[in-house]
Design a protein around this motif. Structure first.
Motif, short mmCIF file in Angstrom:
data_model
loop_
_atom_site.label_atom_id
_atom_site.label_comp_id
_atom_site.label_asym_id
_atom_site.label_seq_id
_atom_site.Cartn_x
_atom_site.Cartn_y
_atom_site.Cartn_z
N ALA A 19 92.97 59.09 -28.44
CA ALA A 19 92.53 57.74 -28.22
C ALA A 19 93.76 56.92 -27.56
O ALA A 19 93.47 56.16 -26.80
N LEU A 20 95.04 57.34 -28.09
CA LEU A 20 96.38 56.81 -27.50
C LEU A 20 96.50 57.13 -26.12
O LEU A 20 96.64 56.18 -25.05
N LEU A 21 95.97 58.44 -25.86
CA LEU A 21 96.20 58.68 -24.20
C LEU A 21 95.03 58.01 -23.39
O LEU A 21 95.35 57.59 -22.37
N ALA A 22 93.87 58.01 -24.11
CA ALA A 22 92.77 57.16 -23.29
C ALA A 22 93.09 55.57 -23.07
O ALA A 22 93.11 55.08 -22.00
N ASP A 23 94.09 55.15 -23.97
CA ASP A 23 94.27 53.57 -24.00
C ASP A 23 95.50 53.46 -22.94
O ASP A 23 95.41 52.47 -22.12
N LEU A 24 96.21 54.40 -23.03
CA LEU A 24 97.37 54.45 -22.05
C LEU A 24 97.05 54.57 -20.39
O LEU A 24 97.37 53.87 -19.51
N ALA A 25 95.99 55.45 -20.22
CA ALA A 25 95.36 55.78 -19.11
C ALA A 25 94.74 54.54 -18.38
O ALA A 25 94.57 54.06 -17.43
N HIS A 26 93.98 53.75 -19.44
CA HIS A 26 93.20 52.43 -18.87
C HIS A 26 94.47 51.45 -18.77
O HIS A 26 94.19 50.82 -17.50
N ALA A 27 95.45 51.33 -19.31
CA ALA A 27 96.46 50.23 -18.93
C ALA A 27 97.10 50.60 -17.78
O ALA A 27 97.34 49.99 -16.92
N ASN A 28 97.44 52.00 -17.71
CA ASN A 28 97.83 52.69 -16.54
C ASN A 28 97.28 52.23 -15.13
O ASN A 28 97.73 51.66 -14.15
N SER A 160 112.01 61.20 -5.32
CA SER A 160 112.30 62.84 -5.15
C SER A 160 110.85 63.09 -5.42
O SER A 160 109.86 62.51 -6.02
N PRO A 161 110.59 64.60 -5.23
CA PRO A 161 109.26 65.14 -5.54
C PRO A 161 109.13 65.21 -7.09
O PRO A 161 107.81 64.97 -7.72
N ASP A 162 110.07 65.25 -8.01
CA ASP A 162 110.09 65.33 -9.36
C ASP A 162 109.30 63.94 -10.11
O ASP A 162 108.89 63.82 -10.91
N ARG A 163 109.61 63.01 -9.10
CA ARG A 163 109.31 61.57 -9.39
C ARG A 163 107.99 61.02 -8.89
O ARG A 163 107.50 59.94 -9.09
N SER A 164 107.41 62.01 -7.89
CA SER A 164 106.28 61.48 -7.08
C SER A 164 105.00 61.25 -7.73
O SER A 164 104.26 60.58 -7.19
N SER A 165 105.00 61.59 -8.87
CA SER A 165 103.62 61.68 -9.65
C SER A 165 103.95 60.69 -11.02
O SER A 165 103.10 60.62 -11.80
N ALA A 166 104.89 59.87 -11.10
CA ALA A 166 105.14 58.94 -12.41
C ALA A 166 104.08 58.05 -12.31
O ALA A 166 103.89 57.47 -11.52
N ALA A 167 103.71 57.98 -13.52
CA ALA A 167 102.84 56.92 -13.82
C ALA A 167 103.22 55.51 -14.11
O ALA A 167 104.51 55.36 -14.52
N ILE A 168 102.74 54.33 -14.04
CA ILE A 168 103.12 53.21 -14.26
C ILE A 168 103.52 53.18 -16.11
O ILE A 168 104.44 52.71 -16.36
N ILE A 169 102.24 53.59 -16.38
CA ILE A 169 102.28 53.62 -17.95
C ILE A 169 101.78 55.08 -18.36
O ILE A 169 100.79 55.35 -17.78
N GLY A 170 102.30 55.67 -19.19
CA GLY A 170 101.90 56.94 -19.63
C GLY A 170 102.53 57.68 -20.91
O GLY A 170 103.56 56.87 -21.30
N TRP A 171 102.21 58.68 -21.22
CA TRP A 171 102.92 59.44 -22.42
C TRP A 171 103.91 60.15 -22.11
O TRP A 171 103.77 61.06 -21.02
N VAL A 178 105.73 56.19 -25.40
CA VAL A 178 105.05 55.58 -24.29
C VAL A 178 106.40 55.56 -23.18
O VAL A 178 107.35 55.08 -23.68
N LYS A 179 106.07 55.89 -21.97
CA LYS A 179 106.67 55.75 -20.77
C LYS A 179 106.27 54.72 -19.83
O LYS A 179 105.09 55.00 -19.42
N ILE A 180 107.28 53.71 -19.47
CA ILE A 180 106.83 52.53 -18.64
C ILE A 180 107.55 52.50 -17.45
O ILE A 180 108.71 52.66 -17.58
N SER A 181 107.32 52.58 -16.06
CA SER A 181 107.97 52.63 -14.97
C SER A 181 107.51 51.43 -14.01
O SER A 181 106.46 51.75 -13.27
N PRO A 182 108.16 50.50 -14.09
CA PRO A 182 107.39 49.05 -13.64
C PRO A 182 107.58 49.28 -12.05
O PRO A 182 106.88 48.56 -11.26
N LEU A 183 108.77 49.89 -11.54
CA LEU A 183 108.95 50.06 -10.20
C LEU A 183 108.44 51.34 -9.46
O LEU A 183 108.87 51.62 -8.45
N ALA A 184 107.37 52.23 -10.14
CA ALA A 184 107.16 53.68 -9.75
C ALA A 184 106.58 53.43 -8.24
O ALA A 184 106.78 54.13 -7.47
N ASN A 185 105.64 52.15 -7.96
CA ASN A 185 105.23 52.11 -6.64
C ASN A 185 105.87 51.39 -5.74
O ASN A 185 105.47 50.89 -4.48
#
Ligand code: SF4
Length: 250
Positions: A19-28, A160-171, A178-185
């Motif tokens: 449920a939390l993963l789904a919630d975070l995916a929606h927020a993302n 970097s390739p390691d950071r290329s798939s960083a989510a804005i919001i994710g677990w 929870v991890k939040i990356s406001p500047l990911a894009n």
């Protein structure tokens, strides 16, 4: 919401509910194209005093602090004070505090540099940088994050390739929060444009050719056309300290 210390398994994958993963995916997906300030507002509203941000005082971290000073100035901030930081980096902490009134907590490993090097017969970064990063960074983050539900960082996907798939919001499976990356894009150019426009304090070593700045033994200046992170652990295959790994590598 809250997570017990038991959910933060040393070196392993913490439990997280579907449920939390789904919630975070929606927020993302909702925030994927949002401006960073909107993401910061969402994070501060949702997590309040259980939100923290890690910063090594890179330009992205300084920019986020610039925004947080208006949006959520009580947000907890911390820096991994490995004992090997440049004096310019530590001075920047003071400049940030003077400008914004936000004091970044210095979080240190269990041992001083002297004790650590004595335990290992000299500087461990020369022969086992992964272990050194684990002991002086990863274990410290793990300790700090037991007190929080969510953490933010200034990573960008194009770093970097390691950071290329960083989510804005994710677990964050590694640390169990929870991890939040406001500047990911965002891009490097966008970050530096705002730093200049808003006269935001930044590390003066960037003006001396340092693209990305970490501990002084493992950081060197790079050429103007080089990848911005190529000066970190240069001469070795290592590209990350282990804080920001892809989900498939957790
Ligand atoms: S960056 Fe270098 S000195 Fe710093 S913790 Fe990692 S290996 Fe040690």
């Amino acid at each position: 919401m809250g997570f017990t210390d038991d959910s933060k398994l040393e070196g392993g994958v913490a439990d997280v509910s579907p449920a939390l993963l789904a919630d975070l995916a929606h927020a993302n997906s909702t925030l994927e194209s949002a401006e960073p300030q909107e993401i910061l507002r969402w994070a501060a509203d949702r997590y309040g005093s259980t939100l923290t941000m890690a910063t090594a005082f890179g330009p992205e971290g300084c920019l986020i602090i610039h925004w947080l000073a208006t949006i959520a100035p009580k947000t907890h901030l911390f820096n991994l004070d490995t004992g090997y930081q440049f004096k310019e980096t530590l001075e920047l902490r003071d400049r940030i505090a003077a400008r914004y009134g936000m004091v970044v907590a210095l979080e240190q490993p269990e041992t001083s540099v002297e004790e650590y090097e004595s335990m290992h017969g000299g500087p461990l970064y020369r022969i086992d940088s992964n272990r050194c990063c684990h002991d002086r960074k990863i274990s410290v983050v793990r300790r700090v994050l037991t007190r929080f539900d969510a953490w933010m960082s200034g990573i960008r996907r194009d770093q970097s390739p390691d950071r290329s798939s960083a989510a804005i919001i994710g677990w964050d499976y590694r640390f169990g929060v929870v991890k939040i990356s406001p500047l990911a894009n965002w891009t490097k150019a966008k970050v530096w444009n705002l730093i200049t426009q808003e006269n935001i304090p930044y590390n003066p070593l960037h003006d001396q050719g340092y693209g990305s700045i970490g501990c002084f033994p493992c950081t060197r200046a790079v050429g103007s056309g080089d990848d911005e992170r190529s000066g970190r652990w240069s001469g070795s295959a290592k590209t990350e300290c282990g804080l920001h790994v892809r989900d498939e590598e957790r």
